[in-house]
Write an enzyme that holds these catalytic residues in place. Sequence first.
Site, short mmCIF file in Angstrom:
data_model
loop_
_atom_site.label_atom_id
_atom_site.label_comp_id
_atom_site.label_asym_id
_atom_site.label_seq_id
_atom_site.Cartn_x
_atom_site.Cartn_y
_atom_site.Cartn_z
CB SER A 145 -0.96 -0.04 1.20
OG SER A 145 -1.97 0.93 1.08
CD GLU A 240 -5.50 -3.47 -4.84
OE1 GLU A 240 -5.04 -2.43 -4.34
OE2 GLU A 240 -4.83 -4.48 -5.03
CG HIS A 270 -5.42 -2.04 -0.73
ND1 HIS A 270 -4.70 -1.51 -1.77
CD2 HIS A 270 -4.87 -1.53 0.41
CE1 HIS A 270 -3.75 -0.72 -1.28
NE2 HIS A 270 -3.82 -0.73 0.03
#
Length: 302
Positions: A145, A240, A270
């Site tokens: 991320s 995502e 995600h």
Amino acid sequence: MSRAQRAKIDAMLRDQPQPESPPSVEQMRAGFATMMAAMTVPDGIETTETVLGSRRALLVEPAGRSRAGTILYFHGGSYIVGSPETALSLTGNLVTRTGFRALSLDYRLAPEHPFPAAIDDAVAAYRALLDAGVDPASIAFAGDSAGGGLTVTTCLSARAAGLPAPAAIVAFSPGLDGTRTGESMDTKAGIDPFFTREGLQRTGAMYLAGQDPRHELVSPAQIGDLAGFPPMLLQVGTNEILLDDSTRMAARAREAGVDVILDVTADVPHVFQAFTGILDEADHALDRAALFLTQHVHPGES
């Protein structure tokens, strides 16, 4: 394909209670820590607190015999939440699969420490490894991320500082475009069980603190100069809204002559790699990431 597993995880993520008003930073941090504490941490690892640069780090090592190699890991959390502990399922699984050690950095978080504090801490950590005599050919950057974004921006910033490139980059669902202009921001709206444009705009504003997102170290998928970058593995799911951060980064890397693998998994959320043990695709993706790392991390070849 594990359709039932993917559907179960999607339903679980959508079933999370939604606050009536935006949560405070403290609530966000506590909630993220609770969620990530439920992820499976593999057996066969040892953890030790250490310091890297000026920041705390968590050393994660195989309990048995290890191989020469270091994964410098950057945790996720939108630059607002997270810690080495919240990423332990990911670092632990990379360590057990590769035999390398991982150093997971506790970089400074916004809003207390906005851009570019996290990047500065990451570069300082990399410099500390190099100053300690660690061969850059034995170091890989990895992250998820926001931490996946740091793998790229740290490499850019390290290059500007005259430091050698690491051996490889592995990024799980990386955030690579602070301008939020990818088409998937709209085409995956409602499909993504984690993120909304509004939520990302809120955390992005905390991170940038009024600074322009049209900056190489904020939006490298848009304007990053990737010349001379090491081989990259980008893993992302089709559910995502950040999907196009990876697809555009891969295209940009190819244009710059960089070896890049874009690894897209259907119908997963995600950082799906964190769901080891309950989602087959998570274990398969981590196996591929470990293979990529062992293929490119070679001490003594810098």
